[in-house]
Write a protein that holds these residues in place. Sequence first.
Motif, PDB file in Angstrom:
ATOM      1  N   GLY A  41       0.778  -1.231   0.000  1.00  0.00           N
ATOM      2  CA  GLY A  41       0.000   0.000   0.000  1.00  0.00           C
ATOM      3  C   GLY A  41       0.805   1.274   0.000  1.00  0.00           C
ATOM      4  N   ASP A  42       2.115   1.193  -0.210  1.00  0.00           N
ATOM      5  CA  ASP A  42       2.984   2.369  -0.170  1.00  0.00           C
ATOM      6  C   ASP A  42       2.981   3.056  -1.533  1.00  0.00           C
ATOM      7  OD1 ASP A  42       4.860   4.297   0.276  1.00  0.00           O
ATOM      8  OD2 ASP A  42       6.385   2.953   1.087  1.00  0.00           O
ATOM      9  N   ILE A  43       2.004   3.953  -1.727  1.00  0.00           N
ATOM     10  CA  ILE A  43       1.853   4.632  -3.021  1.00  0.00           C
ATOM     11  C   ILE A  43       2.983   5.629  -3.256  1.00  0.00           C
ATOM     12  CG2 ILE A  43       0.367   6.164  -4.378  1.00  0.00           C
ATOM     13  CD1 ILE A  43      -2.034   4.884  -3.079  1.00  0.00           C
ATOM     14  N   SER A  45       6.152   5.561  -2.315  1.00  0.00           N
ATOM     15  CA  SER A  45       7.382   4.906  -2.762  1.00  0.00           C
ATOM     16  C   SER A  45       7.248   4.416  -4.194  1.00  0.00           C
ATOM     17  CB  SER A  45       7.715   3.733  -1.832  1.00  0.00           C
ATOM     18  OG  SER A  45       7.999   4.194  -0.527  1.00  0.00           O
ATOM     19  N   ALA A  46       6.054   3.900  -4.548  1.00  0.00           N
ATOM     20  CA  ALA A  46       5.827   3.450  -5.917  1.00  0.00           C
ATOM     21  C   ALA A  46       5.893   4.633  -6.883  1.00  0.00           C
ATOM     22  CB  ALA A  46       4.475   2.751  -6.021  1.00  0.00           C
ATOM     23  N   ARG A  47       5.359   5.793  -6.450  1.00  0.00           N
ATOM     24  CA  ARG A  47       5.405   6.990  -7.296  1.00  0.00           C
ATOM     25  C   ARG A  47       6.850   7.414  -7.556  1.00  0.00           C
ATOM     26  NH1 ARG A  47       2.698  10.033  -4.252  1.00  0.00           N
ATOM     27  NH2 ARG A  47       0.658   9.789  -5.270  1.00  0.00           N
ATOM     28  N   GLN A  48       7.676   7.409  -6.518  1.00  0.00           N
ATOM     29  CA  GLN A  48       9.078   7.789  -6.688  1.00  0.00           C
ATOM     30  C   GLN A  48       9.823   6.808  -7.596  1.00  0.00           C
ATOM     31  OE1 GLN A  48      10.362  10.670  -5.586  1.00  0.00           O
ATOM     32  NE2 GLN A  48       8.278  11.118  -4.857  1.00  0.00           N
ATOM     33  N   ALA A  49       9.516   5.516  -7.455  1.00  0.00           N
ATOM     34  CA  ALA A  49      10.155   4.517  -8.316  1.00  0.00           C
ATOM     35  C   ALA A  49       9.713   4.667  -9.761  1.00  0.00           C
ATOM     36  CB  ALA A  49       9.833   3.112  -7.801  1.00  0.00           C
ATOM     37  N   ALA A  50       8.436   5.012  -9.985  1.00  0.00           N
ATOM     38  CA  ALA A  50       7.937   5.220 -11.345  1.00  0.00           C
ATOM     39  C   ALA A  50       8.588   6.446 -11.981  1.00  0.00           C
ATOM     40  CB  ALA A  50       6.422   5.359 -11.332  1.00  0.00           C
ATOM     41  N   ILE A  51       8.783   7.500 -11.181  1.00  0.00           N
ATOM     42  CA  ILE A  51       9.469   8.694 -11.693  1.00  0.00           C
ATOM     43  C   ILE A  51      10.906   8.353 -12.084  1.00  0.00           C
ATOM     44  CG2 ILE A  51      10.379  10.959 -11.031  1.00  0.00           C
ATOM     45  CD1 ILE A  51       7.854  11.348  -9.344  1.00  0.00           C
ATOM     46  N   ALA A  52      11.575   7.555 -11.239  1.00  0.00           N
ATOM     47  CA  ALA A  52      12.944   7.141 -11.562  1.00  0.00           C
ATOM     48  C   ALA A  52      12.993   6.324 -12.847  1.00  0.00           C
ATOM     49  CB  ALA A  52      13.523   6.327 -10.404  1.00  0.00           C
ATOM     50  N   ASP A  53      11.991   5.456 -13.028  1.00  0.00           N
ATOM     51  CA  ASP A  53      11.927   4.641 -14.249  1.00  0.00           C
ATOM     52  C   ASP A  53      11.727   5.525 -15.471  1.00  0.00           C
ATOM     53  OD1 ASP A  53      11.739   2.304 -15.866  1.00  0.00           O
ATOM     54  OD2 ASP A  53       9.554   2.359 -15.725  1.00  0.00           O
ATOM     55  N   ALA A  54      10.847   6.528 -15.352  1.00  0.00           N
ATOM     56  CA  ALA A  54      10.602   7.440 -16.474  1.00  0.00           C
ATOM     57  C   ALA A  54      11.842   8.260 -16.806  1.00  0.00           C
ATOM     58  CB  ALA A  54       9.428   8.355 -16.150  1.00  0.00           C
ATOM     59  N   ASN A 103      -2.660  -2.341  -8.854  1.00  0.00           N
ATOM     60  CA  ASN A 103      -1.523  -2.249  -7.931  1.00  0.00           C
ATOM     61  C   ASN A 103      -0.246  -1.759  -8.611  1.00  0.00           C
ATOM     62  OD1 ASN A 103      -2.985  -3.182  -5.677  1.00  0.00           O
ATOM     63  ND2 ASN A 103      -2.711  -5.306  -6.357  1.00  0.00           N
ATOM     64  N   GLN A 104      -0.412  -0.800  -9.519  1.00  0.00           N
ATOM     65  CA  GLN A 104       0.733  -0.261 -10.247  1.00  0.00           C
ATOM     66  C   GLN A 104       0.538   1.226 -10.479  1.00  0.00           C
ATOM     67  OE1 GLN A 104       3.113  -2.389 -13.554  1.00  0.00           O
ATOM     68  NE2 GLN A 104       1.663  -1.138 -14.660  1.00  0.00           N
TER      69      GLN A 104
END
Length: 277
Positions: A41-43, A45-54, A103-104
């Motif tokens: 449920g850690d949105i 952290s997922a947002r920061q990881a998605a930004i890093a991926d982009a 969940n993504q």
Amino acid sequence: MRNTLRALRPVGFLLFSLSLYSASAAANWYEATGQAPIERGDINSARQAAIADALQRASLFAGAKVQSEQQVIQGILQHHQVTLSSAAELKQVQLLSETHSQNQVSITLRAHIIAEASRCRLQQRTPLQLTPIQLAARQDAIHGQLFQLGEHSTRQLARHLRDFTPAARLKVTEQLMLPEQLTAEVADALFADGQQFILLASINDLSLGRKLSKFWQSDSYERFFALELWLYDTYQRDISFQQEYRTGSQWPQQQATPGSHSMAFWQMPYGQKIDQV
């Protein structure tokens, strides 16, 4: 052999155009989409990881190097820092969209990145991976025992791409791959390995046609050839180019014809036509 320059021009021109686009896209503004799973449920952290991926995807086009450092304690992401190489400068980032599904987290952004000139010059050579040409028309290969034509055609195509498409940085693999196997997960893995474009091909027709010879001549028939090409873009996760090429020529109906591994085969009228597709 030199006549293949004309036949390979559609693919060569496409790759050359793509390399120019990737080297100068939108005056140093690069748009990219990154994704990351939501764990426990850690949105945030997922947002920061998605930004890093982009940002990592945008950096491939910019020619910059991205370093990502993460600190994980008991399975929870505590710290995530993304930095560009010292010779590159991240001027500005604009968040365009953010979506949550299954969940993504998916983040689309635009980044203004200025990379060092030497990396930009390297970026002008577009990474291209060539997979083995599939022999789909195996039932037609019985005429002339051309069951290895896919393998030998792959070698011919690789040779011509190296000769006539200098804008591509070619990598030839031995693993057969079909378009339907290029899922988003496979595309991401290839992208992370530095492969931007995947060239796939399939021989779909080797059939015989009507008889061409007169009654006083040795038997010969019309023989067809069809090659379908797909160019898959791992950055966009989609097929960017697809085309089927068809040709045909005379085929001698005799007990022994040169094997497709030999120069004699490629100097036959039928082999020359294949080589020019």
